[in-house]
Design a protein around this motif. Structure first.
Motif, short mmCIF file in Angstrom:
data_model
loop_
_atom_site.label_atom_id
_atom_site.label_comp_id
_atom_site.label_asym_id
_atom_site.label_seq_id
_atom_site.Cartn_x
_atom_site.Cartn_y
_atom_site.Cartn_z
N SER A 168 0.82 -1.21 0.00
CA SER A 168 0.00 0.00 0.00
C SER A 168 0.85 1.26 0.00
N PHE A 169 0.22 2.31 -0.42
CA PHE A 169 0.76 3.67 -0.25
C PHE A 169 -0.41 4.62 -0.23
N CYS A 170 -0.39 5.55 0.72
CA CYS A 170 -1.40 6.61 0.78
C CYS A 170 -0.67 7.89 1.15
N GLY A 272 10.74 11.49 1.97
CA GLY A 272 9.91 12.66 1.77
C GLY A 272 10.76 13.82 1.28
N ASN A 273 10.48 15.04 1.76
CA ASN A 273 11.33 16.17 1.38
C ASN A 273 12.73 16.02 1.96
N ALA A 274 12.82 15.44 3.15
CA ALA A 274 14.11 15.06 3.71
C ALA A 274 14.43 13.63 3.29
N ASN A 275 15.67 13.23 3.49
CA ASN A 275 16.05 11.87 3.13
C ASN A 275 15.67 10.93 4.28
N ALA A 276 14.39 10.89 4.57
CA ALA A 276 13.82 10.08 5.64
C ALA A 276 12.33 9.98 5.40
N SER A 277 11.68 9.04 6.10
CA SER A 277 10.26 8.79 5.87
C SER A 277 9.54 8.57 7.20
N ILE A 278 8.61 9.46 7.52
CA ILE A 278 7.76 9.24 8.70
C ILE A 278 6.92 7.99 8.50
N ARG A 279 6.46 7.77 7.27
CA ARG A 279 5.64 6.60 6.95
C ARG A 279 6.38 5.30 7.31
#
Length: 374
Positions: A168-170, A272-279
């Motif tokens: 999934s992706f949302c 994301g905008n940074a080279n990291a993902s909260i998701r």
């Protein structure tokens, strides 16, 4: 116990998130900071840290504001009024400084004798004094949505194996209008121009997350080996009631996001905008397997957590084989082992909670001599 000296913080600049608890100013939003699925306690425990008035009694000096929030205000007020005197006192006291540089940037923080906590960095740029942490961000959620998230946490169920796993992706991966799409095309074109014209081999990994999200979904969409459920938003602010130029129920968008994670086996988690993902971390918090598109990412506690046991890592150079990598991971597991890997994901998340993370890291840093720098 870790003792901290913070001096006198600026009155009109928000305090660093850990200080609300340490200073006794606990707030509901701060209690739910980043770890939206904390369990029945509903709060983090920073009781192992104590603020002291005497700098000579401190283990560290702590910059009590996010570093980049000081840069946003007037330089005279941010640097001269607070930062410069604090640095002079730290040097006189021979104490290392803790700096939280929480922002979507890899800009270096040039503060002497500092340990810099950040989430947005690349492997090729990381300095020795930089400590990679999860993206601890304060949620912009209503009390009702906070309660919804807490109830979700209490009812998390392990997924059983099926013939085909669901990916999934949302989130934000589309454009509100043609202008935004054209600017995106230009940015991508310029990145490839830097590669071919100037030999900038890092230009591609620095492309914003929307590029990697669209690339990954393009590869996986239509797969015969996977079930895919992709929900594309036209802007970042769906939780605030905007989906590009259209209105959307913020509460409905939030719930749809959570449900998309819960009802899948794998969660696509590019940067994301940074080279990291909260998701990435929210997938772990719900016991789901992230699919990390590795754009020279650095994961927190990489020396302590075996991420490869419960994360599918897809190097950006091999994104065309993302489907194969997911299936290889999935097909080697029995149903019982698949359950165990989901449990491992949640257990890793517990180690990455702000209080758990700092409880391990700060005592380790106490062993570093004064004068440590990049």
């Amino acid at each position: 116990m870790v003792t901290l000296y913070i001096g006198t913080p600026l009155k009109d600049v928000p305090l660093l998130f850990i200080l609300d608890d340490v200073a006794g100013n606990t707030k509901e939003a701060r209690q739910n900071l980043w770890n939206f699925f904390q369990g029945s306690s509903r709060r983090m425990d920073f009781g192992f840290m104590r603020i002291v008035d005497d700098p000579n009694q401190a283990d560290f000096f702590l910059l009590p504001h996010i570093y980049f929030s000081l840069k946003k205000i007037k330089v005279i007020r941010g640097t001269k009024e607070y930062l410069a005197p604090l640095l002079r006192l730290a040097e006189a006291s021979k104490k290392n400084i803790l700096v939280f540089a929480l922002a979507d940037t890899d800009e270096y923080v040039d503060i002497p004798h500092a340990f810099v906590f950040r989430y947005g960095q690349y492997g090729y740029r990381k300095r020795d004094n930089e400590i990679i942490i999860p993206p601890y961000t304060e949620p912009a959620l209503s009390p009702r949505l906070m309660e919804y998230r807490r109830n979700v946490w209490k009812g998390i169920a392990l997924r059983n194996k099926e013939e085909k796993p669901t990916v999934s992706f949302c989130g934000w991966a589309d454009f509100p209008n043609i202008y935004r799409f054209l600017t995106y095309i230009v940015r991508v074109g310029l990145a490839y121009a830097r590669i071919y014209a100037f030999g900038d081999t890092h230009a591609i990994v620095r492309l914003h997350g929307i590029y990697w999200r669209r690339r990954a979904m393009h590869v996986l969409r239509g797969s015969h080996l996977l079930n895919t459920v992709f929900i594309l938003r036209r802007s970042y602010s769906a939780q605030k009631g905007r989906d590009g130029e259209n209105s959307i129920s913020g509460e409905a968008a939030e719930k749809e996001y959570i449900e998309s994670i819960l009802h899948s086996d794998f969660v696509l988690a590019p940067r994301g905008n940074a080279n990291a993902s909260i998701r990435f971390f929210e997938a772990l918090s719900l016991g789901r397997i992230p699919v990390l598109i590795d754009t020279d990412c650095i994961l927190p506690f990489a020396d302590k957590i075996k991420y490869e046991d419960f994360v599918v890592v897809v190097p950006y150079t091999d994104i065309k084989n993302a489907e194969k990598r997911i299936r290889v991971f999935y097909d080697t597991l029995s149903n019982e082992e698949f359950h165990r890997r989901q449990t491992m994901a949640r257990e890793a998340f517990e180690m990455l909670r702000p209080d758990s993370f700092l409880r391990v890291v700060l005592p380790e840093l106490k062993g570093k001599k004064y004068g440590y720098s990049a």
